[in-house]
Structure formats: C-alpha cells, structure tokens
Design a protein around this motif. Sequence first.
Motif, mmCIF file in Angstrom:
data_model
loop_
_atom_site.group_PDB
_atom_site.id
_atom_site.type_symbol
_atom_site.label_atom_id
_atom_site.label_comp_id
_atom_site.label_asym_id
_atom_site.label_seq_id
_atom_site.Cartn_x
_atom_site.Cartn_y
_atom_site.Cartn_z
ATOM 1 N N LEU A 241 0.827 -1.204 0.000
ATOM 2 C CA LEU A 241 0.000 0.000 0.000
ATOM 3 C C LEU A 241 0.866 1.262 0.000
ATOM 4 N N PHE A 242 1.993 1.223 0.716
ATOM 5 C CA PHE A 242 2.878 2.380 0.746
ATOM 6 C C PHE A 242 3.388 2.698 -0.655
ATOM 7 N N LEU A 243 3.808 1.669 -1.378
ATOM 8 C CA LEU A 243 4.288 1.875 -2.745
ATOM 9 C C LEU A 243 3.184 2.440 -3.635
ATOM 10 N N LYS A 244 1.970 1.922 -3.460
ATOM 11 C CA LYS A 244 0.842 2.402 -4.259
ATOM 12 C C LYS A 244 0.616 3.887 -4.012
ATOM 13 N N LYS A 245 0.632 4.311 -2.745
ATOM 14 C CA LYS A 245 0.456 5.724 -2.404
ATOM 15 C C LYS A 245 1.581 6.567 -3.002
ATOM 16 N N MET A 246 2.803 6.080 -2.852
ATOM 17 C CA MET A 246 3.954 6.824 -3.345
ATOM 18 C C MET A 246 3.888 7.013 -4.858
ATOM 19 N N ILE A 247 3.555 5.967 -5.574
ATOM 20 C CA ILE A 247 3.505 6.033 -7.034
ATOM 21 C C ILE A 247 2.416 7.006 -7.490
ATOM 22 N N ARG A 248 1.240 6.910 -6.879
ATOM 23 C CA ARG A 248 0.145 7.815 -7.260
ATOM 24 C C ARG A 248 0.509 9.272 -6.968
ATOM 25 N N GLU A 249 1.127 9.496 -5.828
ATOM 26 C CA GLU A 249 1.472 10.867 -5.457
ATOM 27 C C GLU A 249 2.624 11.399 -6.309
ATOM 28 N N SER A 250 3.480 10.507 -6.773
ATOM 29 C CA SER A 250 4.613 10.944 -7.598
ATOM 30 C C SER A 250 4.141 11.604 -8.887
ATOM 31 N N GLN A 251 2.998 11.148 -9.407
ATOM 32 C CA GLN A 251 2.479 11.732 -10.641
ATOM 33 C C GLN A 251 2.161 13.214 -10.453
ATOM 34 N N VAL A 252 1.731 13.592 -9.261
ATOM 35 C CA VAL A 252 1.393 14.996 -8.971
ATOM 36 C C VAL A 252 2.651 15.865 -9.037
ATOM 37 N N PHE A 253 3.796 15.274 -8.686
ATOM 38 C CA PHE A 253 5.053 16.021 -8.659
ATOM 39 C C PHE A 253 5.981 15.598 -9.805
ATOM 40 N N ALA A 254 5.369 15.139 -10.889
ATOM 41 C CA ALA A 254 6.121 14.594 -12.018
ATOM 42 C C ALA A 254 7.126 15.573 -12.600
ATOM 43 N N GLU A 255 6.801 16.869 -12.576
ATOM 44 C CA GLU A 255 7.677 17.873 -13.170
ATOM 45 C C GLU A 255 8.714 18.406 -12.184
ATOM 46 N N LEU A 280 -0.076 5.255 -15.078
ATOM 47 C CA LEU A 280 -0.033 6.687 -14.791
ATOM 48 C C LEU A 280 0.788 7.474 -15.812
ATOM 49 N N GLY A 281 1.375 6.767 -16.775
ATOM 50 C CA GLY A 281 2.011 7.448 -17.891
ATOM 51 C C GLY A 281 3.490 7.750 -17.743
ATOM 52 N N ASN A 294 23.537 -14.005 -1.083
ATOM 53 C CA ASN A 294 22.440 -14.780 -1.660
ATOM 54 C C ASN A 294 21.157 -13.969 -1.771
ATOM 55 N N LYS A 295 21.206 -12.749 -1.292
ATOM 56 C CA LYS A 295 20.012 -11.905 -1.263
ATOM 57 C C LYS A 295 20.021 -10.927 -2.422
ATOM 58 N N ILE A 296 18.857 -10.746 -3.057
ATOM 59 C CA ILE A 296 18.693 -9.742 -4.102
ATOM 60 C C ILE A 296 17.673 -8.718 -3.617
ATOM 61 N N THR A 297 18.099 -7.474 -3.565
ATOM 62 C CA THR A 297 17.211 -6.376 -3.217
ATOM 63 C C THR A 297 16.971 -5.540 -4.460
ATOM 64 N N ARG A 298 15.736 -5.134 -4.689
ATOM 65 C CA ARG A 298 15.381 -4.438 -5.919
ATOM 66 C C ARG A 298 15.161 -2.944 -5.677
ATOM 67 N N ILE A 299 15.695 -2.147 -6.578
ATOM 68 C CA ILE A 299 15.361 -0.721 -6.630
ATOM 69 C C ILE A 299 14.417 -0.539 -7.811
ATOM 70 N N LEU A 300 13.271 0.064 -7.556
ATOM 71 C CA LEU A 300 12.343 0.422 -8.635
ATOM 72 C C LEU A 300 12.474 1.911 -8.897
ATOM 73 N N ALA A 301 12.733 2.277 -10.154
ATOM 74 C CA ALA A 301 12.906 3.685 -10.511
ATOM 75 C C ALA A 301 11.981 4.033 -11.654
ATOM 76 N N TRP A 302 11.378 5.218 -11.593
ATOM 77 C CA TRP A 302 10.489 5.639 -12.683
ATOM 78 C C TRP A 302 10.565 7.148 -12.862
ATOM 79 N N THR A 303 10.282 7.588 -14.072
ATOM 80 C CA THR A 303 10.282 9.008 -14.366
ATOM 81 C C THR A 303 9.148 9.336 -15.317
ATOM 82 N N PHE A 304 8.631 10.569 -15.207
ATOM 83 C CA PHE A 304 7.596 11.046 -16.116
ATOM 84 C C PHE A 304 8.193 12.035 -17.111
ATOM 85 N N GLN A 305 9.486 12.308 -16.975
ATOM 86 C CA GLN A 305 10.133 13.319 -17.815
ATOM 87 C C GLN A 305 10.799 12.689 -19.024
#
Length: 305
Positions: A241-255, A280-281, A294-305
């Motif tokens: 849920l935290f990721l979902k909130k963060m992703i949705r809110e990131s669109q508001v600050f896309a620029e 969200l585009g 033996n551990k893999i940790t993932r970074i998810l990165a996205w941009t609207f620019q």
Amino acid sequence: MSSPNSHQKTAERSPQKRLHPRNHHNQGYDFPSLIASHPTLAPFVFNNAFGNLSIDYSHAEAVKHLNAALLTYHYQIQGWDIPEGALCPPIPGRVDYIHHIADLLGVSDQNNNIRMLDIGIGASGIYSLLASHCYGWQCVGSDINQTSLNNVATILNKNKTLERLVTLRHQPNPHQIFEGIINQGEMFDVSVCNPPFHASAEEASKAYQQKQHNLKLKTNTNSLNFGGSAAELWCNGGEKLFLKKMIRESQVFAEQCRWFTSLVSKIENLTPSIKLIKKLGASDIKQIDMHQGNKITRILAWTFQ
C-alpha cells in the motif's frame, strides 16, 4: 527492513559478494582498522569458529558500534548514534543503493548540483549522510517522526560539512509522502525511500522471530537487534500500500523530480507497482537488482520526464 542477519551476510562473505564496484565493503570488514577509528567497538569483537574476527550480529549494541566504526573509518562521519529501539541499518547495503542511484543519474564523482529527496530519513539518516559524503549531493530528508529528525540533526551538528548539505523537514501528515515536503517550484534530481516492510507490529515481530529461528541465532530479549518504530518497520497496508500511495502521489510532482525510486523488498509487490506506474504514464521504468550475497534487493525507478 534491515536486520542483524542481513548485516551479517554482508559483513562476512567472500570477496565475490557482488556489491557495487565503488562500494568500500567488497572485501568484508577490516576490524583492526575499525577498532582503531572507533575504540568502543573493541569489546564486541571476537574470533569466531572459523578463526575470523567478528561480532555477535544479534546484539544491538554490537551492531550499533560496528555501524559507528564503519561510518567513522570509511566515511569520516563522526558521532553517529541512534536512540534505543531505532532501526540499525546495514551500511554496505545502504551505500550500495546510493551508488546505484549515482549510476542512474550518470554521476560517478562529487557533484553538489544534484538534489536528493530522502523519504523517511529515519533516526539513522543513513541515505542522506552517505549521499552527501560520497557524492556531495544536497539532500532533503523527511520523516513523520520528529524524534528521528532530532537525532539526525544531532549527528549533522557534529559533521559541519554534511550539515551544510542536508536539510530536514517534518511530514505532519502520515498519509502524505511528497505533499507537504516538496515546495512549490522546488526541483529534485531523485527521491529515495526504504518503505515500511510490514503491515503491523505483530507481523514484523513474527517475521523477525522466524528469521532468528531459521538462522539459529540467540534470541535473548536483552540483545535483540530488532529495533524500528512504526514508521520504520510497519504501516497500514505494509509495503504494497505504501508503494501504491507513493507512485500515485509521484504523478502529482512529475515535473519537480526527475527520478522517483524506492526499494522493493517483497518481489510480489514489484509487478503491481510497475503496472500502476505504466498506467499513470511514466516515460521510463527501471528495475535495478542489488546482489548482496544470496540476497537480491530491488530498486524500482520511474520518471515522467
């Protein structure tokens, strides 16, 4: 979520641990040098069953002094400390995140024109401290916990060079992430975040106890290196849920932010997050895998620019 177990795996692997090439910790820990830089670590160091110097990674004080020694010896960060019960982060994995973000931005050396937003800076302040030291980035660290921010302020006061680079902001609304933190017209090159992992305190406690049992580590309640406040380890809905909130809110600050990034601990949360980002585009999405033993940790990165 960090744990003594993840710290231990990072600390005592062979040189083929596959950390980032610029990571100081690719060859394990030099305990004699660490003790020389932070003498209060000495009582916690002993020869393990393999004849190597080590510490008890289930002992909160031992891990905290190891962190302070690492930050003093490798990063010249003085007086690092955290309140009792705060999350104690494994330094090698945390600095790996910063090095990968530098690659994402195309930066390999000092560049104080880079501005980083550290969502949930926590009491340790670890991402902002490492980013400002390693790359000279200007960092803004936000948190809903004023006590955590006060602790970071104390650390910064002992490190004047970093104090000039790191700004702290309180997030008064626990339901907001970027709103109330990013000012009108303000620009960032990247945001970083280590989301709360669990959905409740009970879930977090059970997961930790199971991990301790699986690794047959001592579970003396006086030495548990569990730590972490509600904001650090759990939130309603957990990481998903935290990721979902963060992703949705990131669109508001896309620029206003070039790249948004977050650690994703649970692999099952990766696909729905990417699907939402696409919906969200976003113009670009990257998954960066950090291999730590033996551990893999993932970074998810996205941009609207």
